[in-house]
Design a protein around this motif. Structure first.
Motif, short mmCIF file in Angstrom:
data_model
loop_
_atom_site.label_atom_id
_atom_site.label_comp_id
_atom_site.label_asym_id
_atom_site.label_seq_id
_atom_site.Cartn_x
_atom_site.Cartn_y
_atom_site.Cartn_z
N UNK A 166 0.88 -1.21 -0.04
CA UNK A 166 -0.12 0.07 -0.02
C UNK A 166 0.68 1.19 -0.05
N UNK A 167 2.00 1.22 0.40
CA UNK A 167 3.08 2.47 0.18
C UNK A 167 3.15 2.68 -1.09
N UNK A 168 3.12 4.04 -1.45
CA UNK A 168 3.42 4.64 -2.92
C UNK A 168 4.30 5.81 -2.84
N UNK A 173 -0.60 14.21 2.36
CA UNK A 173 -0.59 14.17 3.69
C UNK A 173 -1.45 13.28 4.01
N UNK A 174 -2.79 13.34 3.58
CA UNK A 174 -3.98 12.58 3.96
C UNK A 174 -3.79 11.22 3.70
N UNK A 175 -3.29 10.84 2.64
CA UNK A 175 -3.02 9.51 2.17
C UNK A 175 -1.96 8.78 3.03
N UNK A 176 -0.88 9.55 3.20
CA UNK A 176 0.15 9.10 4.16
C UNK A 176 -0.38 8.77 5.45
N UNK A 177 -1.40 9.82 6.17
CA UNK A 177 -1.65 9.39 7.48
C UNK A 177 -2.81 8.29 7.35
N UNK A 178 -3.55 7.94 6.33
CA UNK A 178 -4.36 6.92 6.38
C UNK A 178 -3.69 5.69 6.44
N UNK A 179 -2.63 5.75 5.62
CA UNK A 179 -1.61 4.61 5.52
C UNK A 179 -1.14 4.27 6.85
N UNK A 180 -0.55 5.17 7.65
CA UNK A 180 0.13 5.08 8.96
C UNK A 180 -0.93 4.53 9.89
N UNK A 181 -2.04 5.04 10.12
CA UNK A 181 -3.21 4.78 11.01
C UNK A 181 -3.56 3.24 10.69
N UNK A 182 -3.78 2.87 9.36
CA UNK A 182 -4.00 1.34 9.03
C UNK A 182 -2.98 0.34 9.13
N UNK A 183 -1.76 0.84 8.87
CA UNK A 183 -0.56 -0.23 9.41
C UNK A 183 -0.57 -0.40 10.65
N UNK A 184 -0.79 0.67 11.53
CA UNK A 184 -0.66 0.10 12.91
C UNK A 184 -1.78 -0.46 13.53
N UNK A 185 -2.96 -0.10 12.91
CA UNK A 185 -3.98 -0.87 13.43
C UNK A 185 -3.97 -2.35 12.89
#
Length: 231
Positions: A166-168, A173-185
């Protein structure tokens, strides 16, 4: 005084009586177009005992450089405190903000020169006027690695595939933040040593901004992580 003098070693008479303790966490830093986002869970564990459910593992080293800490809480807090001191001295003498790379190098030197006495996995990320947003990983042993994103802690083993998929490059900023939260979850749902809430810090040219996802709002199913909420 030597700048990188070894941290205070544990007395042999004391260390031989200390049993190894299993500790875990999940930390992640990601670069995006314009800055970086750092994220971490909030569980501090001591074996099977949860010592702290709301620990803050994202520590400021300077105004625009932060460090993520995994491993021994005492070891990583000690390194962070030393680096904060060195950075304050450096900025006072030079009269300008430190670069992320120099801050990472300070942490790396401490971790490497004390690698036999420390259990510390670190990620240094931030923004500077030379390189913009950048991420540096410092895993156990003190290696210093530049990467578009870096992760650490026991929960990271569960999300390498997720991050690779999922990283690209060039995320907003919004896409990166969503990526971080989903990965941590995702990691928190599968790693017993990770949990609690999710803390994030976004850093760009305007400085840092903190955010927080309460534990009750952290998604726990794969469908939610992939964006397809299950009932």
């Amino acid at each position: 005084m030597t700048l990188y003098a070894p941290l205070c070693p544990v007395s042999p008479d004391v260390s031989k009586d200390l049993a190894p303790v299993s500790m875990g966490t999940t930390i992640l830093a990601v670069s995006y177009k314009g800055g970086v986002i750092l994220g971490a869970d909030s569980r501090t564990s001591t074996g099977s005992y949860i010592a702290n459910r709301v620990a803050d593992k994202i520590t400021p080293l300077s105004d625009k450089v932060y460090i993520l800490r995994s491993g021994s809480a005492a070891d990583t807090q000690a390194i962070s405190s030393y680096v904060q001191l060195y950075i304050a001295q450096h900025q006072s003498e030079e009269g300008e903000e430190i670069t992320v790379k120099v801050a990472a190098r300070l942490a790396t030197n401490l971790a490497y020169q004390n690698k036999d006495n420390l259990q510390a996995g670190l990620i240094i990320a931030g923004w500077d006027k030379v390189n913009g947003g950048s991420v540096w990983g410092v895993p156990l042993g003190g290696t210093m690695i530049s990467a578009p994103y870096a992760m650490g802690g026991s929960g990271s083993a569960y999300i390498y595939g997720f991050c690779d998929k999922y990283w690209r490059e060039g995320m907003s900023e919004d896409e990166a933040k969503t990526f971080v939260v989903r990965a941590l979850s995702h990691a928190m749902a599968r790693d017993a040593s990770s949990g609690g809430c999710i803390r994030t810090v976004t850093i760009d040219a305007n400085g840092p901004r903190r955010d927080f996802v309460p534990g009750s709002q952290v998604p726990i199913t794969y469908g939610e992580l992939a964006g397809n909420r299950t009932q």
